[in-house]
Design a protein around this motif. Structure first.
Motif, PDB file in Angstrom:
ATOM      1  N   ASP A  52      43.950  35.073  51.163  1.00  0.00           N
ATOM      2  CA  ASP A  52      42.633  36.131  51.379  1.00  0.00           C
ATOM      3  C   ASP A  52      42.470  36.892  52.302  1.00  0.00           C
ATOM      4  O   ASP A  52      41.555  37.305  53.061  1.00  0.00           O
ATOM      5  N   ASP A  53      43.640  37.374  52.750  1.00  0.00           N
ATOM      6  CA  ASP A  53      43.727  38.355  54.014  1.00  0.00           C
ATOM      7  C   ASP A  53      43.299  37.419  55.475  1.00  0.00           C
ATOM      8  O   ASP A  53      43.446  38.192  56.307  1.00  0.00           O
ATOM      9  N   LEU A  54      43.295  35.997  55.372  1.00  0.00           N
ATOM     10  CA  LEU A  54      42.833  35.366  56.493  1.00  0.00           C
ATOM     11  C   LEU A  54      43.960  34.370  56.946  1.00  0.00           C
ATOM     12  O   LEU A  54      44.755  34.129  56.216  1.00  0.00           O
ATOM     13  N   LEU A  55      43.570  33.737  58.054  1.00  0.00           N
ATOM     14  CA  LEU A  55      44.422  32.640  58.669  1.00  0.00           C
ATOM     15  C   LEU A  55      43.780  31.274  58.427  1.00  0.00           C
ATOM     16  O   LEU A  55      42.513  31.279  58.600  1.00  0.00           O
ATOM     17  N   TRP A  56      44.565  30.284  57.734  1.00  0.00           N
ATOM     18  CA  TRP A  56      44.144  28.822  57.486  1.00  0.00           C
ATOM     19  C   TRP A  56      44.842  27.957  58.177  1.00  0.00           C
ATOM     20  O   TRP A  56      46.334  28.121  58.500  1.00  0.00           O
ATOM     21  N   ARG A  57      44.297  26.764  58.641  1.00  0.00           N
ATOM     22  CA  ARG A  57      44.740  25.537  59.187  1.00  0.00           C
ATOM     23  C   ARG A  57      44.602  24.465  58.105  1.00  0.00           C
ATOM     24  O   ARG A  57      43.611  24.265  57.536  1.00  0.00           O
ATOM     25  N   PHE A  58      45.902  23.752  57.661  1.00  0.00           N
ATOM     26  CA  PHE A  58      45.754  22.705  56.998  1.00  0.00           C
ATOM     27  C   PHE A  58      46.398  21.332  57.603  1.00  0.00           C
ATOM     28  O   PHE A  58      47.376  21.361  58.329  1.00  0.00           O
ATOM     29  N   ASP A  59      45.326  20.467  57.768  1.00  0.00           N
ATOM     30  CA  ASP A  59      45.375  19.233  58.527  1.00  0.00           C
ATOM     31  C   ASP A  59      46.057  18.279  57.888  1.00  0.00           C
ATOM     32  O   ASP A  59      45.761  18.012  56.657  1.00  0.00           O
ATOM     33  N   LEU A  60      47.307  17.797  58.007  1.00  0.00           N
ATOM     34  CA  LEU A  60      48.322  16.953  57.313  1.00  0.00           C
ATOM     35  C   LEU A  60      47.589  15.596  57.139  1.00  0.00           C
ATOM     36  O   LEU A  60      47.779  15.124  56.041  1.00  0.00           O
ATOM     37  N   ALA A  61      47.149  15.169  58.258  1.00  0.00           N
ATOM     38  CA  ALA A  61      46.743  13.774  58.070  1.00  0.00           C
ATOM     39  C   ALA A  61      45.477  13.717  57.145  1.00  0.00           C
ATOM     40  O   ALA A  61      45.132  12.711  56.544  1.00  0.00           O
ATOM     41  N   GLN A  62      44.575  14.782  57.317  1.00  0.00           N
ATOM     42  CA  GLN A  62      43.159  14.655  56.714  1.00  0.00           C
ATOM     43  C   GLN A  62      43.130  15.284  55.334  1.00  0.00           C
ATOM     44  O   GLN A  62      42.264  15.351  54.435  1.00  0.00           O
ATOM     45  N   GLY A  63      44.326  16.010  55.158  1.00  0.00           N
ATOM     46  CA  GLY A  63      44.306  17.009  53.878  1.00  0.00           C
ATOM     47  C   GLY A  63      43.415  17.853  53.748  1.00  0.00           C
ATOM     48  O   GLY A  63      42.880  18.214  52.577  1.00  0.00           O
ATOM     49  N   ARG A  64      43.041  18.692  54.785  1.00  0.00           N
ATOM     50  CA  ARG A  64      41.621  19.301  54.855  1.00  0.00           C
ATOM     51  C   ARG A  64      42.326  20.772  55.023  1.00  0.00           C
ATOM     52  O   ARG A  64      42.935  20.869  56.165  1.00  0.00           O
ATOM     53  N   LEU A  65      41.731  21.850  54.625  1.00  0.00           N
ATOM     54  CA  LEU A  65      41.957  23.356  54.759  1.00  0.00           C
ATOM     55  C   LEU A  65      40.831  23.839  55.443  1.00  0.00           C
ATOM     56  O   LEU A  65      39.510  23.949  54.903  1.00  0.00           O
ATOM     57  N   THR A  66      41.037  24.556  56.380  1.00  0.00           N
ATOM     58  CA  THR A  66      39.866  25.256  57.128  1.00  0.00           C
ATOM     59  C   THR A  66      40.250  26.723  57.774  1.00  0.00           C
ATOM     60  O   THR A  66      41.539  26.787  58.116  1.00  0.00           O
ATOM     61  N   GLN A  67      39.248  27.662  57.596  1.00  0.00           N
ATOM     62  CA  GLN A  67      39.639  28.872  58.157  1.00  0.00           C
ATOM     63  C   GLN A  67      39.928  28.974  59.807  1.00  0.00           C
ATOM     64  O   GLN A  67      38.966  28.525  60.258  1.00  0.00           O
ATOM     65  N   ILE A  68      40.665  29.673  60.163  1.00  0.00           N
ATOM     66  CA  ILE A  68      40.506  30.053  61.657  1.00  0.00           C
ATOM     67  C   ILE A  68      39.911  31.495  61.593  1.00  0.00           C
ATOM     68  O   ILE A  68      40.334  32.398  61.252  1.00  0.00           O
ATOM     69  N   ALA A  69      38.748  31.572  62.409  1.00  0.00           N
ATOM     70  CA  ALA A  69      38.116  32.541  62.663  1.00  0.00           C
ATOM     71  C   ALA A  69      38.405  33.602  63.689  1.00  0.00           C
ATOM     72  O   ALA A  69      38.791  32.991  65.143  1.00  0.00           O
ATOM     73  N   TYR A  70      38.692  34.799  63.361  1.00  0.00           N
ATOM     74  CA  TYR A  70      38.933  35.811  64.674  1.00  0.00           C
ATOM     75  C   TYR A  70      38.222  37.089  64.642  1.00  0.00           C
ATOM     76  O   TYR A  70      37.572  37.315  63.571  1.00  0.00           O
ATOM     77  N   GLU A  71      38.136  37.617  65.729  1.00  0.00           N
ATOM     78  CA  GLU A  71      37.688  38.985  66.122  1.00  0.00           C
ATOM     79  C   GLU A  71      38.718  39.832  66.570  1.00  0.00           C
ATOM     80  O   GLU A  71      39.629  39.509  67.018  1.00  0.00           O
TER      81      GLU A  71
END
Length: 297
Positions: A52-71
């Protein structure tokens, strides 16, 4: 170019292949977002992907996807590579065709290209030298009179990480892509149509000398990625006759052991291509790599 989206009935799978056990594991699946091009963090705890034009982090242990916010970062594409310092990342922007550097945790992004590159060149990043001082990218000249912005040329180029010292390394006029430094910095690995008219894996010295072909296959071979220890590599193989590196094709990932490119063997077959493994996704221990598949069901 708008961000890619999933087709009706299609899902996105982030997968991890263990080359020691031969195990291929789906670690995350979604029908909500098309994710692409995993990088493995140096700590080995997460994957970094775009979507979606953005960068994301996927935590392997928790199985969680979160957006990395930039300016200060325009919409990005799937060409992003970690800085060797492990706390920054270089990203290719769709909006202005430049390369940016930003903290991996998020924050302010800074444009690093444009100072010495030819006017109008679009930068698609693929490699960062082991010392972080040089970037290897595909320099593309776009036909601005074409509503589809057709590529007029695609050549392997390098530039210092501060944007100075631009060099064009390939000059054959045959499309080339995916330049990536070997872990010791002695070679640039890439794919090119210069040898046979369809993409094959090759390498050359970082100054453009000593080019040699590594694969001799009917398949259309893209995006060579070396493991951190330099003893393994993986690349994407399309069916014969494929043009470019399209999405949603029957593809395979070929594993190279001990530098024996002639003995590369397919280890995974699936629907994918564009977005699957555009950038290096080896884990820091050189035993696993990540990729993205896009099956329909």
């Amino acid at each position: 170019m708008p961000a890619r989206t999933l087709a009706p009935g299609q899902r996105c799978e982030i997968r991890v292949f263990d080359v020691v056990s031969g195990t291929d594991t789906c670690v995350y699946t979604t029908r909500e977002r098309l994710l692409e091009a995993p990088n493995w963090t140096l700590a080995g705890d997460a994957l970094i992907l775009n979507g979606d034009d953005l960068l994301w982090r996927f935590d392997l242990a928790q199985g969680r996807l979160t957006q990395i916010a930039y300016e200060g970062l325009p919409p990005i594409n799937n060409d992003h590579v970690l800085d060797p310092d492990g706390v920054h990342i270089f990203l290719s922007a769709n909006g202005d065709g430049q390369i940016y550097r930003a903290p991996l945790a998020g924050g302010q992004a800074t444009c690093v290209t444009g100072a010495s590159s030819p006017a109008g060149m679009v930068h698609f990043l693929h490699g960062v030298s082991p010392d972080g001082r040089e970037l290897a990218f595909v320099g593309v000249i776009v036909d601005e009179n074409d509503p589809n912005r057709r590529f007029l040329s695609a050549e392997i180029c390098t530039v210092a990480s501060d944007g100075n010292g631009f060099r064009q390394l390939t000059t054959s006029g045959h499309p080339a892509d995916g330049p990536e430094y070997s872990p010791n910095g002695a070679w640039l690995y890439f794919n090119t149509e210069a040898f046979s008219g369809h993409a094959q894996i090759a390498r050359m010295r970082p100054d453009g000398s000593g080019a040699e072909r590594l694969t001799h296959s009917d398949t259309v071979d893209w995006f060579p990625h070396l493991a951190p220890d330099g003893n393994r590599a993986v690349y994407l193989a399309y069916p014969p006759g494929t043009k470019g590196h399209p999405a949603d094709k029957p593809v395979a990932l070929h594993l190279v052991e001990g530098g024996r490119w002639e003995a590369a063997k397919p280890v995974a077959r699936f629907t994918g291509g564009q977005g699957t493994i555009n950038v290096n996704s080896w884990g820091p221990d050189s035993t696993r790599f990540a990729y993205v598949a896009y099956p329909s069901s």
